[in-house]
Design a protein around this motif. Structure first.
Motif, PDB file in Angstrom:
ATOM      1  N   ARG A  49      43.459  34.246  43.174  1.00 58.80           N
ATOM      2  CA  ARG A  49      42.862  35.439  43.783  1.00 58.80           C
ATOM      3  C   ARG A  49      41.413  35.185  44.177  1.00 58.80           C
ATOM      4  N   VAL A  52      41.165  32.923  47.393  1.00 62.58           N
ATOM      5  CA  VAL A  52      41.467  33.524  48.697  1.00 62.58           C
ATOM      6  C   VAL A  52      40.651  34.791  48.961  1.00 62.58           C
ATOM      7  N   LEU A  54      40.346  37.595  47.195  1.00 61.11           N
ATOM      8  CA  LEU A  54      40.828  38.902  46.734  1.00 61.11           C
ATOM      9  C   LEU A  54      40.019  39.397  45.540  1.00 61.11           C
ATOM     10  N   ALA A  55      39.483  38.432  44.784  1.00 64.13           N
ATOM     11  CA  ALA A  55      38.636  38.794  43.653  1.00 64.13           C
ATOM     12  C   ALA A  55      37.360  37.960  43.741  1.00 64.13           C
ATOM     13  N   LYS A  56      36.293  38.503  43.213  1.00 64.92           N
ATOM     14  CA  LYS A  56      35.021  37.778  43.279  1.00 64.92           C
ATOM     15  C   LYS A  56      34.797  37.010  41.988  1.00 64.92           C
ATOM     16  N   PHE A  73      32.300  34.076  54.157  1.00 65.84           N
ATOM     17  CA  PHE A  73      33.711  34.393  53.927  1.00 65.84           C
ATOM     18  C   PHE A  73      34.602  34.214  55.155  1.00 65.84           C
ATOM     19  N   PRO A  74      34.265  34.809  56.316  1.00 67.82           N
ATOM     20  CA  PRO A  74      35.201  34.688  57.450  1.00 67.82           C
ATOM     21  C   PRO A  74      35.432  33.238  57.860  1.00 67.82           C
ATOM     22  N   ILE A  77      37.543  31.436  54.994  1.00 69.61           N
ATOM     23  CA  ILE A  77      38.911  31.903  54.794  1.00 69.61           C
ATOM     24  C   ILE A  77      39.765  31.628  56.033  1.00 69.61           C
ATOM     25  N   CYS A  82      47.773  31.661  52.845  1.00 74.89           N
ATOM     26  CA  CYS A  82      48.163  31.849  51.452  1.00 74.89           C
ATOM     27  C   CYS A  82      49.298  32.846  51.278  1.00 74.89           C
ATOM     28  N   MET A 105      44.237  39.757  63.667  1.00 69.19           N
ATOM     29  CA  MET A 105      43.179  39.643  62.661  1.00 69.19           C
ATOM     30  C   MET A 105      42.561  38.251  62.651  1.00 69.19           C
TER      31      MET A 105
ATOM     32  N   VAL B 143      47.731  44.689  51.132  1.00 68.06           N
ATOM     33  CA  VAL B 143      46.276  44.546  51.164  1.00 68.06           C
ATOM     34  C   VAL B 143      45.899  43.072  51.016  1.00 68.06           C
ATOM     35  N   LYS B 144      46.774  42.289  50.368  1.00 65.88           N
ATOM     36  CA  LYS B 144      46.516  40.860  50.200  1.00 65.88           C
ATOM     37  C   LYS B 144      46.446  40.155  51.549  1.00 65.88           C
ATOM     38  N   LEU B 147      43.103  41.349  53.448  1.00 67.32           N
ATOM     39  CA  LEU B 147      41.800  40.901  52.950  1.00 67.32           C
ATOM     40  C   LEU B 147      41.679  39.385  52.869  1.00 67.32           C
ATOM     41  N   THR B 148      42.739  38.654  53.259  1.00 67.43           N
ATOM     42  CA  THR B 148      42.618  37.197  53.258  1.00 67.43           C
ATOM     43  C   THR B 148      42.588  36.676  54.688  1.00 67.43           C
ATOM     44  N   ARG B 152      35.601  40.745  57.620  1.00 70.59           N
ATOM     45  CA  ARG B 152      34.919  41.277  56.432  1.00 70.59           C
ATOM     46  C   ARG B 152      35.526  42.617  56.034  1.00 70.59           C
ATOM     47  N   ARG B 153      35.389  42.909  54.738  1.00 71.57           N
ATOM     48  CA  ARG B 153      36.067  44.096  54.222  1.00 71.57           C
ATOM     49  C   ARG B 153      35.574  45.379  54.863  1.00 71.57           C
ATOM     50  N   VAL B 156      37.447  45.967  57.949  1.00 75.09           N
ATOM     51  CA  VAL B 156      38.831  46.414  57.734  1.00 75.09           C
ATOM     52  C   VAL B 156      38.851  47.922  57.509  1.00 75.09           C
ATOM     53  N   ILE B 325      34.748  47.615  49.249  1.00 72.29           N
ATOM     54  CA  ILE B 325      34.131  46.298  49.449  1.00 72.29           C
ATOM     55  C   ILE B 325      34.039  45.536  48.130  1.00 72.29           C
ATOM     56  N   ARG B 326      33.780  46.268  47.048  1.00 73.32           N
ATOM     57  CA  ARG B 326      33.532  45.578  45.783  1.00 73.32           C
ATOM     58  C   ARG B 326      34.779  45.329  44.958  1.00 73.32           C
ATOM     59  N   ARG B 327      35.813  46.113  45.183  1.00 75.12           N
ATOM     60  CA  ARG B 327      36.931  46.075  44.246  1.00 75.12           C
ATOM     61  C   ARG B 327      37.724  44.766  44.323  1.00 75.12           C
ATOM     62  N   ASP B 328      38.066  44.236  43.149  1.00 77.91           N
ATOM     63  CA  ASP B 328      38.967  43.091  43.075  1.00 77.91           C
ATOM     64  C   ASP B 328      40.392  43.576  43.278  1.00 77.91           C
ATOM     65  N   VAL B 329      41.177  42.782  43.984  1.00 77.41           N
ATOM     66  CA  VAL B 329      42.579  43.134  44.180  1.00 77.41           C
ATOM     67  C   VAL B 329      43.409  42.494  43.074  1.00 77.41           C
ATOM     68  N   THR B 330      43.932  43.330  42.193  1.00 77.28           N
ATOM     69  CA  THR B 330      44.855  42.840  41.167  1.00 77.28           C
ATOM     70  C   THR B 330      46.104  43.686  41.313  1.00 77.28           C
TER      71      THR B 330
END
Ligand SMILES: Nc1ncnc2c1ncn2[C@@H]1O[C@H](COP(=O)(O)OP(=O)(O)O)[C@@H](O)[C@H]1O
Ligand SMILES: [Mg+2]
Lengths: 319, 331
Positions: A49, A52, A54-56, A73-74, A77, A82, A105, B143-144, B147-148, B152-153, B156, B325-330
């Motif tokens: 995550r 790619v 999805l998480a920081k 990032f752009p 990535i 993935c 996109m 969303v995966k 955001l990949t 930028r978020r 989106v 923008i800040r949230r992690d995707v889990t």
């Protein structure tokens, strides 16, 4: 040496207050299939995550093709394709409409490129059907199509064989080898199955409890941890038996465990050949027990928790 | 490298249409407007039967007399008394100037419809449109994919917001068109130029008719639907925030419904709880300021309500962006 496509240094991540990833460091090169091996809960998905976006990450550095993922990032990535966990697609759109979404996109993707990738994953006939009518295998292929659409330098797959039948797994394996060998793509695959990594990957990072405990060639790893066979042989013949086994190619290591027991590290498929050799050499073999080295054994060994020859599990392996 | 926002808005538009959200909205309007039209028709007919005439002047006179009788009743609470006085002054003005306030016709129906719909029905429809705009991407896992990509978020989310604003505007426009066209089948299509009285000021419970003036109905409608549009944009923005914060569409729907319904309840009983006027749901009935109806809470004016709504929308946007923008995707 080939170009470094993905470089991860000192990656850290806590979820809530609980540290999940402690210190992950490895490099992935162009044209190789890189395995990310660890038991469930080791932190594979969490790491991916972060890879790619999805998480920081809380700490550490991720570079893709030399570009920092955190800072640009752009640009970073754009070189990644993935599938994290399952291939999630818009089920109410057709396969083609899904690909068109991703094309808009990613930018710079022509309709010809979409046709090309559809042919590549062999979905021509179903591409204008809604994704909700697809089988899991078809979804997987569409997922791979969207991951490869923008010609990434690295393909990142999280446990891609989950839910696939043996035929699907075989197909995927060939496909991944082809991508790496013919297209020069770097492929990063996570798995909790040692056998899967053994069959697909060139190099492997082994991860346990959020730490990389070993990185190296799969071949070397497998030699070190080949399966074991216990031979029960009368003590009078044990020395001779050891000599015979040593001459065999399939056997990588032999040692005497006790008065009547000999252990060899070897390819389990070759047990009957080894037995034949012993019998031909006049050794009365009284018993054979095969032991498969499991991922758990490997971890015990690598983390120093077990004996140097791995924990023992009886029973023949079915392959 | 930077993708144009137009392509992203196109993506969102396709998804919204293919999820049939806008179709549902149009269907709701197309089914409910004829029902309201019939109800309106019945009430006109009933009133005429009761009066035994189709002339509206006796009807209006009767209404004024009715209200004066109620005023005479001593048990009437003070707030109601003020309200009824205002109404009487207004009706008297229509009578004196020979204006039929109930003159049927498509435009008149559209005006009445917006009066009724602005604080509950339209916001509800906007919630249907917006409530799973973001949360569905999370619950379906797509969303995966979103955001990949090299986008930028914030971009989106902006593409989603722009799409939502477009369809919200389209919904308000569709409401006007359908209300006019469908009710016109029964009431006829004339009445665009009917003079409508507006410009009332309410100060201390007194209706100030000094500033009142006539507007052709089409201009009045324009103002009215403009206010309705503004209300819908604010509701859309707040719903977007809920959609970012809450994973499930059902939960988001529940939150927004509860907010809107409690808004309606509060406007009816909150005159003694003054600070409730800072809630956005209490400020949705903007068209009342045009009609010269007393506001639910003293001190509420059109600029006040517009300010409260704007502040809520801006706050909702800030929260939505910061979280997204800040949230992690889990999963
Ligand atoms: N959202 C979360 N909240 C709390 N803990 C989590 C969360 N996601 C994962 N974890 C924990 O992080 C660890 C690693 O999980 P994961 O990366 O999914 O492992 P893997 O993919 O290797 O099976 C596990 O111990 C798991 O319990
Ligand atoms: Mg996992």
């Amino acid at each position: 040496m080939a170009e470094t496509v993905l470089s991860v240094k000192g990656l850290q991540k806590a979820i809530g207050k609980k540290p999940i990833i402690h210190d992950i460091t490895f490099d992935v090169f162009a044209g190789e299939v890189f395995g990310f091996l660890g038991p469930n809960g080791a932190g594979k998905t969490t790491t991916i995550r972060m890879l790619v976006g999805l998480a920081k990450a809380d700490g550490g550095d991720i570079r893709i093709g030399g570009i920092s993922l955190q800072e640009q990032f752009p640009q970073a990535i754009a070189q990644v394709g993935c599938i994290v966990e399952n291939p999630e697609l818009y089920k109410f759109l057709t396969g083609r409409e899904n690909l068109e979404q991703f094309a808009r996109m990613s930018g710079g993707i022509t309709p010809e490129r979409i046709e090309e990738i559809v042919r590549f994953v062999d979905l021509e006939r179903a591409i204008d059907d809604k994704v909700k009518t697809y089988s899991l295998g078809m979804r997987q292929r569409l997922g791979i199509a969207q991951a490869l659409l923008h010609r990434p330098k690295i393909l990142i797959l999280d446990e891609p064989t989950n839910g696939l039948d043996p035929a699907g797994i075989r197909e995927l394996r060939q496909f991944i080898r082809k991508l790496a060998e013919e297209e020069g793509l770097a492929v990063f695959i996570s798995s909790h199955l040692l056998s899967e990594i053994e069959m697909m990957c060139d190099r492997v990072a082994i991860i346990s409890q959020g730490k990389v405990i070993s990185v190296g060639l799969v071949k070397e790893l497998m030699e070190q941890f080949a399966d074991q066979v216990d031979w029960t042989i009368p003590s009078s013949h044990i020395q001779k038996a050891e000599e015979i086994l040593r001459t065999l190619q399939a056997v990588t290591d032999v040692w005497v465990v006790s008065e009547e027991c000999l252990k060899s590290r070897m390819d389990i498929e070759k047990v009957s050949e080894a037995n034949q050799a012993l019998v031909n050499g006049g050794i009365p073999v009284m018993g054979i027990a095969t032991k498969t080295v499991t991922l758990e054994d490997l971890f015990l060994t690598l983390t120093g928790g077990g004996g140097s020859h791995g924990a023992e599990h009886s029973g023949a392996r079915t392959k | 490298m930077e993708q144009s926002i137009v392509g992203l808005v196109q993506n969102e538009t396709i998804k919204l249409l293919r999820r049939r959200r806008f179709l549902v909205v149009v269907l709701i309007l197309a089914i409910l407007i004829p029902i309201f039209t019939y109800a309106q028709y019945r009430s006109v007919v009933t009133a005429q039967e009761r009066m035994g005439t189709t002339d509206w002047r006796p009807l209006l006179t009767q209404q004024i007399v009715d209200m004066q009788n109620r005023l005479a009743s001593s048990r009437l609470p003070e707030e109601w008394r003020d309200l009824i006085k205002v109404r009487i002054a207004q009706q008297q003005y229509y009578l004196d100037h020979d204006i039929n306030p109930m003159a049927p016709g498509g435009p008149t129906f559209a005006r009445g419809f917006m009066d009724q719909a602005i604080s509950m029905f339209l916001p509800m429809i906007i919630v249907v449109l917006a409530v799973d705009l973001v949360s569905s991407e999370f619950s379906e896992g797509t969303v995966k994919l979103l955001l990949t990509r090299p986008v930028r978020r914030w971009k989106v989310l902006t593409s989603k917001y722009i799409t939502l604003l477009l369809f919200t505007s389209l919904t308000v426009l569709t409401t006007l068109i359908l209300a006019y066209l469908l009710s016109g089948v029964v009431f006829g299509y004339s009445g665009w130029d009917l003079p409508i009285l507006t410009g009332f000021e309410v100060s201390g419970g007194e209706l100030e008719t000094s500033g009142a003036f006539m507007l052709p109905q089409w201009q009045f409608l324009l103002m009215q639907y403009g206010l309705g549009w503004f209300v819908c944009l604010v509701v859309a923005t707040v719903t977007l925030m809920v959609s970012v914060l809450v994973r499930s569409a059902a939960a988001g729907m529940g939150i927004m419904m509860a907010a809107l319904i409690s808004g309606t309840i509060l406007t009816q009983m909150a005159s003694s709880w003054e600070s409730s006027k800072y809630l956005f749901v209490v400020n949705l009935q903007l068209t009342d300021y045009l009609n010269g109806t007393l506001p639910p809470i003293k001190g509420m004016t059109l600029p006040f309500s517009l300010t409260v709504l704007s502040v809520w929308a801006i706050a909702a946007l800030i929260i939505a962006y910061a979280t997204f923008i800040r949230r992690d995707v889990t999963s």
